[in-house]
Write a protein that holds these residues in place. Structure first.
Motif, PDB file in Angstrom:
ATOM      1  N   ALA A  17       0.754  -1.178   0.083  1.00  0.00           N
ATOM      2  CA  ALA A  17       0.123  -0.008   0.161  1.00  0.00           C
ATOM      3  C   ALA A  17       1.027   1.277   0.010  1.00  0.00           C
ATOM      4  N   ASP A  18       2.115   1.176   0.751  1.00  0.00           N
ATOM      5  CA  ASP A  18       2.875   2.430   0.804  1.00  0.00           C
ATOM      6  C   ASP A  18       3.413   2.633  -0.624  1.00  0.00           C
ATOM      7  N   ILE A  19       3.810   1.730  -1.196  1.00  0.00           N
ATOM      8  CA  ILE A  19       4.356   1.914  -2.528  1.00  0.00           C
ATOM      9  C   ILE A  19       3.533   2.235  -3.820  1.00  0.00           C
ATOM     10  N   GLN A  20       2.018   1.807  -3.457  1.00  0.00           N
ATOM     11  CA  GLN A  20       1.098   2.209  -4.515  1.00  0.00           C
ATOM     12  C   GLN A  20       0.712   3.819  -4.348  1.00  0.00           C
ATOM     13  N   LEU A  21       0.751   4.252  -2.782  1.00  0.00           N
ATOM     14  CA  LEU A  21       0.534   5.503  -2.715  1.00  0.00           C
ATOM     15  C   LEU A  21       1.565   6.292  -3.229  1.00  0.00           C
ATOM     16  N   LEU A  22       2.879   5.857  -3.177  1.00  0.00           N
ATOM     17  CA  LEU A  22       4.164   6.776  -4.098  1.00  0.00           C
ATOM     18  C   LEU A  22       3.646   6.677  -5.656  1.00  0.00           C
ATOM     19  N   GLN A  23       3.410   5.748  -6.243  1.00  0.00           N
ATOM     20  CA  GLN A  23       2.906   5.732  -7.500  1.00  0.00           C
ATOM     21  C   GLN A  23       1.768   6.635  -7.759  1.00  0.00           C
ATOM     22  N   ALA A  24       0.856   6.630  -6.864  1.00  0.00           N
ATOM     23  CA  ALA A  24      -0.355   7.574  -7.165  1.00  0.00           C
ATOM     24  C   ALA A  24      -0.061   9.133  -7.162  1.00  0.00           C
ATOM     25  N   ARG A  25       1.015   9.398  -6.154  1.00  0.00           N
ATOM     26  CA  ARG A  25       1.200  10.772  -6.073  1.00  0.00           C
ATOM     27  C   ARG A  25       2.253  11.269  -7.352  1.00  0.00           C
ATOM     28  N   ASN A  26       3.110  10.049  -7.758  1.00  0.00           N
ATOM     29  CA  ASN A  26       3.814  10.193  -8.864  1.00  0.00           C
ATOM     30  C   ASN A  26       2.963  10.732 -10.237  1.00  0.00           C
ATOM     31  N   ASP A  27       1.780  10.005 -10.260  1.00  0.00           N
ATOM     32  CA  ASP A  27       1.209  10.189 -11.372  1.00  0.00           C
ATOM     33  C   ASP A  27       0.424  11.479 -11.457  1.00  0.00           C
ATOM     34  N   ARG A  28       0.191  12.062 -10.350  1.00  0.00           N
ATOM     35  CA  ARG A  28      -0.285  13.343 -10.315  1.00  0.00           C
ATOM     36  C   ARG A  28       0.540  14.780 -10.760  1.00  0.00           C
ATOM     37  N   LEU A  29       1.869  14.204 -10.833  1.00  0.00           N
ATOM     38  CA  LEU A  29       2.766  15.270 -11.260  1.00  0.00           C
ATOM     39  C   LEU A  29       2.817  15.908 -12.571  1.00  0.00           C
ATOM     40  N   TRP A  30       3.134  16.732 -13.212  1.00  0.00           N
ATOM     41  CA  TRP A  30       3.103  17.420 -14.335  1.00  0.00           C
ATOM     42  C   TRP A  30       4.260  16.424 -14.898  1.00  0.00           C
ATOM     43  N   ASP A  31       3.996  16.317 -16.367  1.00  0.00           N
ATOM     44  CA  ASP A  31       4.987  15.541 -17.331  1.00  0.00           C
ATOM     45  C   ASP A  31       5.973  16.513 -17.874  1.00  0.00           C
ATOM     46  N   LEU A  32       6.974  16.970 -17.018  1.00  0.00           N
ATOM     47  CA  LEU A  32       8.041  17.800 -17.400  1.00  0.00           C
ATOM     48  C   LEU A  32       9.308  17.041 -17.661  1.00  0.00           C
ATOM     49  N   SER A  33       9.824  17.146 -19.054  1.00  0.00           N
ATOM     50  CA  SER A  33      10.813  16.202 -19.516  1.00  0.00           C
ATOM     51  C   SER A  33      11.858  16.832 -20.506  1.00  0.00           C
TER      52      SER A  33
END
Length: 483
Positions: free
Chosen positions: A313-329
């Motif tokens: 669950a902790d890792i899945q929360l990390l992934q969910a927060r990452n998905d909310r970030l802007w896609d800046l590359s």
């Protein structure tokens, strides 16, 4: 696997050389386990260790979970292949006709991709296309390389290693489920084997009681012939004899039923003639509650699975927060192209920034909220699992100790009942007791013997169930997972 001998050799010898196997089994067999000597001679002795060995090899639940492990281990292999280069070959051939002439087109375009733990993507591609139209032949080819380095979403080792960590946690969960399935199956086999031992011993006790009743009938007849007992007094003895014959028949049927239940767990043919050979005995084991709880928290599969669920669950929360970030590359690359109309190569180099900003999309926020709630729920489940495990261990240890004390009392009661009956039978022959009193004491002895047997079986079953709660079933039987 378990350090015991398997029974297959004995089963094979039984069908190929029945006389040889019978001579061996007759020496090891308990003489009172069968009501009919002929049926006993045809049976194959099976110890509890043999039963567990066969169960590990044949049990349907164990075989099924091992088949699942094939796909599960491949899932882990796929996840660990995340950072290896990927190559794709694409080709196309077309034949057609237009207003000018017939034509053929050939296209070949392989490409390779590579993802690094930092999130950097490398894309290398090459394309060649040939076109033949009438007498004309055209071709062009080109190659390009593109590098993309995320700065927000998808950047960093934590996010990019998350799928691999999730796969490893799932693999640990799968192994714990395998251990739990094997432990459950072993416990079921132990309980079924004890049930067969119980019915066999009950049959033996029933036969012994039947013999005593027949002897009592003979004594009654002798007393009647001597004029020391009324003719009508034997009727009650004969009625009890008939009831005891009925009990003996029921005991025989119970043996068949428990044998079939054990054969089902061992995945053996229902006609396989087996009987339990272990001697019923109990050994008292003192257990410390605190030490037992600590051992269970380190070995109990269900509790360890709950720990892994919290980490997941902790890792899945990390992934969910990452998905909310802007896609800046950062984006950079180079390409070259050449066609048949020009022998010169055209080069192009570029570098820049790519930005994608989602606006008005609530699904990503939804995923983060669900992940947060799941983390909190898993924390509650873990706390509940810890409490439940402690309660189960305390109850199991107390139940085991209580069963042992009941068994000791039952032994004492059975011994005294036997002495009481022996004394009363002597008094009957001396004319100092009544037939009714002897029959009453005979009933007391039967009840005491059954109580001794039942309390012993309950104690042995309580030990097996305690092993399962502690997660030490495999350790107790010296079993290692062959995964």
């Amino acid at each position: 696997m378990i350090k015991k001998y398997f029974l297959y050799g004995a089963l094979t010898l039984f069908f190929l050389f029945p006389q040889t196997v019978l001579s061996v089994s007759e020496q090891e067999r308990e003489p009172d386990y069968s009501l009919h000597q002929k049926a006993s001679e045809e049976a194959i002795g099976l110890s509890l260790s043999d039963a567990i060995s066969l169960g590990l090899r044949n049990n349907y639940a164990i075989r099924s979970v091992y088949l699942d492990r094939i796909a599960q281990k491949f899932d882990l292999r796929v996840a660990e292949d995340r950072f290896t280069p990927k190559l794709q070959l694409s080709g196309r051939y077309i034949a057609g006709k237009n207003q000018d002439a017939n034509f053929r087109k050939t296209n070949l375009s392989p490409n390779a991709t590579l993802l690094t733990p930092l999130g950097t993507s490398f894309i290398l591609s090459w394309t060649r296309e040939n076109t033949r139209s009438g007498i004309n032949n055209f071709h062009n080819d080109g190659a390009s390389i593109t590098v993309v380095q995320p700065l927000l979403r998808g950047a960093g080792t934590d996010v990019n290693n998350a799928p691999i960590l999730l796969a490893k946690l799932q693999e640990q969960t799968n192994r714990l489920n395998l251990k739990a399935t094997i432990s459950d199956s072993i416990t079921q086999i132990i309980l079924a084997y004890h049930a067969l031992l119980r019915t066999q011993e009950q049959q033996s006790l029933s036969v012994a009681s039947l013999k005593r009743m027949r002897k009592l009938v003979e004594i009654n007849k002798e007393l009647i012939d001597a004029g020391r007992m009324a003719q009508t007094d034997i009727i009650q003895t004969q009625a009890d004899l008939a009831m005891q014959e009925l009990s003996a028949k029921e005991a025989e049927n119970n043996v068949h039923s428990t044998r079939l239940a054990l054969l089902k767990l061992l995945a053996l043919n229902h006609k396989t003639p087996i009987y339990a050979t272990d001697t019923l005995k109990g050994t008292h084991v003192n257990l410390n509650i605190e030490q037992s709880i600590a051992k269970a928290q380190a070995q109990q599969p269900d509790y360890l699975i709950q720990l892994l669920s919290a980490k997941t669950a902790d890792i899945q929360l990390l992934q969910a927060r990452n998905d909310r970030l802007w896609d800046l590359s950062l984006v950079g690359g180079a390409s070259q192209n050449r066609s048949s109309s020009s022998e010169t190569r055209n080069w192009e180099n570029f570098v820049g920034i790519r930005l994608d900003i989602p606006i008005g999309d609530m699904t990503q926020k939804q995923a983060e909220v669900q992940a947060k709630v799941n983390v909190q729920k898993q924390a509650l489940h873990l706390e509940e699992a810890k409490t439940n495990l402690e309660q189960k261990i305390i109850n199991a240890i107390r139940d085991t100790e209580s069963r042992w004390q009941e068994y000791q009392l039952a032994i004492k009661a059975s011994s005294l009942s036997q002495k009481k009956l022996d004394i009363e039978q002597e008094k009957l022959q001396a004319g100092l007791s009544s037939n009714f009193q002897v029959l009453s004491f005979e009933t007391d002895l039967r009840n005491a013997e059954n109580a001794r047997l039942n309390t012993l079986i309950q104690y042995l079953n309580a030990q097996a169930e305690l092993d399962q709660i502690l997660g030490t079933t495999l350790e107790s039987w010296e079993i290692t997972l062959n995964d």
